[in-house]
Structures are given as structure tokens and as C-alpha cells.
Scaffold this active site. Structure first.
Site: not given
Ligand code: CO
Length: 211
Positions: A46, A98, A44, A42, A101
Site C-alpha cells: 500500500r 507507515h 507493504d 517498507c 505497519c
Molecule cells: Co510496513
């Protein structure tokens, strides 16, 4: 100091750290890449692929998009996949989702997000396919976690349904496909799914290859 300047300063420290350990680090790295792993994760911020896996430059070939999707009309993902499988000859492909998400959360809402609707539609399909199981989970936190896991599993099957992966499985018994989920609260990766060259793909998705 403007925030972006922090990145350029950190880059200088990164160079120094590497050179302290190996004076020829960058010269060796610049020659070629031979990563064993393709990471599809992803976007993302993090879930930084190299950091959570403790890998160094040169070890991971990486593709990231919203909610780690494998979509058969996405030339970007498909080009990365073909290069990784045919040219780099990676041994493993990891699809990593994750918990928590945002892509999955938004896909299961009724929000109209414009262009992103088209992307998230694929995740709504994952929900529909597994609707019975998901709606049978009473605890909403557990249901969200399971949805993230099923989203990863569905992407693994989509990889197995590409001609690139099927051809490499037939000729070289690689790559192995792994489905992992990263837990933002603990930092641990959950190793949940694995498909290998011996996995049977649904017949309708199989391609013929010349001997
Ligand atoms: Co995500």
C-alpha cells in the site's frame, strides 16, 4: 481473465501513455539513470514509492524491505546504499515508514514467526531503547504511531553510522537523510526527521578518513 494477465495488459497501456507524451521516452531512459533520491521503504503493497511521491521512472533509486530496516549485516541494503551514495551520488536518502505497519505490529507481539523473528528483532530493540517514552503514552493508537515514527528515526541514525554516509558527508556535504511516515488513511507523507552532514553522530560510531 487470470489476475496476473491484468498486469501485462496494464503494461501495454503504460507504454502507450508514455509514448503519447514523448515518443523517445524509453530510448532516453535506457541510456542512463541519474536519480537524486534513494528511497528505503517498507515492502507493504500500500506504499508504492513512486506513486505516493509523484515521481517518474529514473527519479528514485529504491530499496524496500519489511518495516524499512537499515541493518548493518544486510548486504542487500548496504550494496544499494553504497551504490546510491558512491556511484549515483544521490543528494537525499529517504527512509519512509507507515502507520499501521505489520512488521512493527508483529515485532511488538510475542508471535513466533520463524525466520522473520530475526528480522523483527531489530524493531524490538527500537522499542526497548524508547520504552520509557512509549509506555508513557496512554492512548494506544498514539503509542503505535509514535513507535512507527521512532522506528524511522532509528534507521536514519543507522544510516549516519555507516562509513559510506560519513565519508560522503565529509567530502561532499551530502546526502541529507530524511525520515518520513506515510499515513495509509489520508495518503499524506509526514516529514518528521532530518539529519545532515552537520549532524553530530555519537562518537563511538565515527570513522576516521584520510584527508
Ligand atoms: Co510496513
Amino acid at each position: 481473465m487470470e489476475s496476473y494477465k491484468k498486469l501485462l495488459l496494464a503494461n501495454k497501456a503504460f507504454v502507450q501513455d508514455k509514448l503519447d507524451v514523448r515518443p523517445d521516452f524509453f530510448e532516453r531512459m535506457a541510456d542512463t539513470q541519474k536519480p537524486e533520491f534513494l528511497w528505503i521503504g517498507c515492502s507493504d503493497s500500500r506504499v508504492p514509492a513512486e506513486e505516493v511521491t509523484g515521481t517518474e521512472p529514473g527519479e528514485l533509486f529504491v530499496h524496500r524491505n519489511i518495516a524499512n530496516q537499515v541493518i548493518h549485516t544486510d548486504f542487500n541494503m548496504l550494496s544499494v546504499l553504497q551504490y546510491a551514495v558512491d556511484v549515483l551520488k544521490v543528494k537525499h536518502i529517504i527512509v519512509c515508514g507507515h502507520y499501521g505497519c505489520g512488521g512493527v505490529t508483529n515485532a511488538l507481539s510475542h508471535k513466533n514467526l520463524g525466520l522473520i523473528n530475526k528480522w523483527l528483532r531489530n524493531i524490538k530493540d527500537v522499542y526497548r531503547i524508547h520504552q520509557r517514552e512509549l509506555e508513557g503514552i496512554a492512548d494506544s493508537n498514539q503509542r503505535w504511531r509514535r513507535m512507527v515514527e521512532l522506528n524511522v528515526e532509528e534507521q536514519l541514525w543507522k544510516l549516519a553510522e555507516t562509513s559510506f554516509v560519513q565519508q560522503a558527508w565529509k567530502r561532499e556535504q551530502r546526502p541529507t537523510l530524511h525520515g518520513w511516515v506515510y499515513d495509509l488513511h489520508t495518503g499524506y507523507l509526514n516529514d518528521l526527521f532530518m539529519l545532515t552532514w552537520q549532524t553530530e553522530v555519537n562518537d563511538i560510531y565515527k570513522f576516521d578518513f584520510e584527508a
